[in-house]
Design a protein around this motif. Structure first.
Motif, short mmCIF file in Angstrom:
data_model
loop_
_atom_site.label_atom_id
_atom_site.label_comp_id
_atom_site.label_asym_id
_atom_site.label_seq_id
_atom_site.Cartn_x
_atom_site.Cartn_y
_atom_site.Cartn_z
N ASP A 100 2.69 53.57 35.16
CA ASP A 100 3.59 52.23 35.39
C ASP A 100 3.05 51.40 36.35
N ALA A 101 2.52 51.95 37.74
CA ALA A 101 2.03 50.89 38.59
C ALA A 101 0.73 50.01 37.95
N TYR A 102 0.05 50.98 37.33
CA TYR A 102 -1.42 50.26 36.87
C TYR A 102 -0.97 49.35 35.85
N LYS A 103 0.13 49.49 35.02
CA LYS A 103 0.39 48.66 34.08
C LYS A 103 0.83 47.45 34.35
N TYR A 104 1.82 47.67 35.44
CA TYR A 104 2.35 46.50 36.14
C TYR A 104 1.35 45.43 36.69
N PHE A 105 0.34 46.23 37.27
CA PHE A 105 -0.84 45.29 38.13
C PHE A 105 -1.53 44.72 36.80
N VAL A 106 -2.26 45.42 35.92
CA VAL A 106 -3.21 44.83 34.76
C VAL A 106 -2.34 43.87 33.91
N SER A 107 -1.27 44.00 33.84
CA SER A 107 -0.14 43.13 33.04
C SER A 107 0.00 41.86 33.54
N GLY A 108 -0.13 41.76 35.03
CA GLY A 108 -0.21 40.51 35.73
C GLY A 108 1.38 40.41 36.14
N TRP A 109 2.26 41.38 36.18
CA TRP A 109 3.52 41.45 36.64
C TRP A 109 3.78 41.36 38.40
N VAL A 110 2.55 41.72 39.05
CA VAL A 110 2.75 41.60 40.34
C VAL A 110 2.70 39.98 40.91
N GLN A 111 3.47 39.48 41.27
CA GLN A 111 3.50 38.02 41.71
C GLN A 111 2.62 37.67 42.86
N GLU A 112 2.62 36.35 43.33
CA GLU A 112 1.79 36.00 44.33
C GLU A 112 2.05 36.80 45.59
N VAL A 113 1.01 37.66 46.10
CA VAL A 113 1.38 38.59 47.35
C VAL A 113 1.12 37.78 48.52
N LEU A 114 2.02 37.87 49.42
CA LEU A 114 2.16 37.22 50.62
C LEU A 114 2.21 38.04 51.96
N HIS A 115 1.61 37.54 52.84
CA HIS A 115 1.47 38.44 53.92
C HIS A 115 2.05 37.73 55.33
N MET A 116 2.18 38.52 56.44
CA MET A 116 2.49 37.96 57.69
C MET A 116 1.75 38.99 58.67
N ILE A 117 1.23 38.45 59.62
CA ILE A 117 0.39 39.20 60.74
C ILE A 117 1.33 39.38 61.85
N LEU A 118 1.84 40.45 62.26
CA LEU A 118 2.56 40.65 63.50
C LEU A 118 1.89 40.57 64.88
N SER A 119 2.53 40.14 65.86
CA SER A 119 1.66 40.30 67.08
C SER A 119 1.28 41.49 67.39
N SER A 120 1.82 42.69 66.95
CA SER A 120 1.19 43.98 67.14
C SER A 120 -0.09 44.21 66.47
N GLY A 121 -0.34 43.35 65.40
CA GLY A 121 -1.64 43.71 64.51
C GLY A 121 -1.16 44.08 63.29
N PHE A 122 -0.19 44.85 62.87
CA PHE A 122 0.31 44.91 61.90
C PHE A 122 0.23 43.98 60.88
N VAL A 123 -0.16 44.23 59.60
CA VAL A 123 0.18 43.11 58.62
C VAL A 123 1.16 43.58 57.42
N ILE A 124 2.09 42.92 57.14
CA ILE A 124 3.25 43.05 56.27
C ILE A 124 2.93 42.16 55.02
N PHE A 125 2.75 43.09 53.90
CA PHE A 125 2.69 42.23 52.74
C PHE A 125 3.71 42.52 51.80
N LYS A 126 4.16 41.30 50.99
CA LYS A 126 5.16 41.49 50.26
C LYS A 126 5.01 40.60 48.70
N ALA A 127 5.53 41.38 47.70
CA ALA A 127 5.42 40.41 46.50
C ALA A 127 6.49 40.93 45.63
N GLU A 128 6.80 39.97 44.75
CA GLU A 128 7.56 40.08 43.71
C GLU A 128 6.78 41.05 42.45
N VAL A 129 7.57 42.00 41.98
CA VAL A 129 7.18 42.65 40.89
C VAL A 129 7.88 42.63 39.71
#
Ligand code: ZN
Length: 218
Positions: free
Chosen positions: A77-106
């Motif tokens: 299913d995950a691959y189908k969601y991706f190739v079908s374009g169901w993953v919307q714009e991926v946004l990110h945020m860089i924390l001061s600790s260096g971690f990057v958090i991504f989020k997107a609507e699917v």
């Protein structure tokens, strides 16, 4: 239910597990509560998440993503969601600790009235995927198809060179406009090739052709 109140609606045990995840990242606020202007749309800032990073992260959830299931990725299913374009714009945020958090609507499907799901994924500055979460039932534990679909999109962006600092407006357009109309066949054909084959293909794909394609749509 607004996703902003996601944490407040969790039961005791789920809330405890969720807090543990946040503690690993050194944050005490749920990412769903981060203000809109804290998130950025800029793939050139994304860490270079590679296919092997995605693979190793996914097989930690053996119920959904056994090595055999991942090898047969087109059935996922995950691959189908991706190739079908169901993953919307991926946004990110860089924390001061260096971690990057991504989020997107699917989106769940073309039945657009169904609710979307919103996974978030944390990556460290060594490109290792640390943990993820999703507001669907499966994502409450750890990994679900929505998380995996976003990971496939991250991996494709890195592989296609869209996270390169030398790109200008192409990465953002790709991120925003990756729908079924934006050449999913191209992605599906190359996604799990060997490194050599990928390199050969990559050299044949110029970002110019992506630019032309995207410009044609505007
Ligand atoms: Zn999910």
């Amino acid at each position: 239910m607004s996703i902003y109140e996601y944490f407040e609606k969790l039961d005791f045990n789920a809330a405890k597990r969720y807090k543990n995840k946040l503690a690993i990242l050194g944050i005490n606020q749920c990412p769903y509560k981060f203000p809109a202007d804290a998130w950025k749309d800029d793939p050139t800032e994304w860490p270079s998440v590679q296919y092997h990073d995605v693979y190793h992260y996914l097989i930690k959830s053996p119920k959904i993503f056994s090595p055999e299931a991942i090898d047969n990725y087109k059935a996922l299913d995950a691959y189908k969601y991706f190739v079908s374009g169901w993953v919307q714009e991926v946004l990110h945020m860089i924390l001061s600790s260096g971690f990057v958090i991504f989020k997107a609507e699917v989106k769940p499907s073309y039945r657009t009235n169904d609710p979307t799901h919103t996974p978030w994924i944390a990556v460290n500055n060594k490109e290792s995927i640390i943990l993820s979460h999703c507001n669907c039932m499966a994502g409450l534990g750890e990994t679900c198809s929505h998380v995996a679909a976003v990971l496939y999109k991250l991996e494709a962006a890195v592989r296609l060179g869209l996270t390169s600092k030398s790109c200008t407006d192409v990465p953002c357009k790709w991120n925003q406009n990756f729908t079924k109309d934006v050449n999913p066949a191209l992605i599906s054909e190359i996604i799990f090739y060997s490194a050599d084959a990928k390199q050969k293909i990559r050299s044949n794909i110029s970002t110019t052709s992506l630019t032309v394609r995207l410009n044609e749509e505007h």
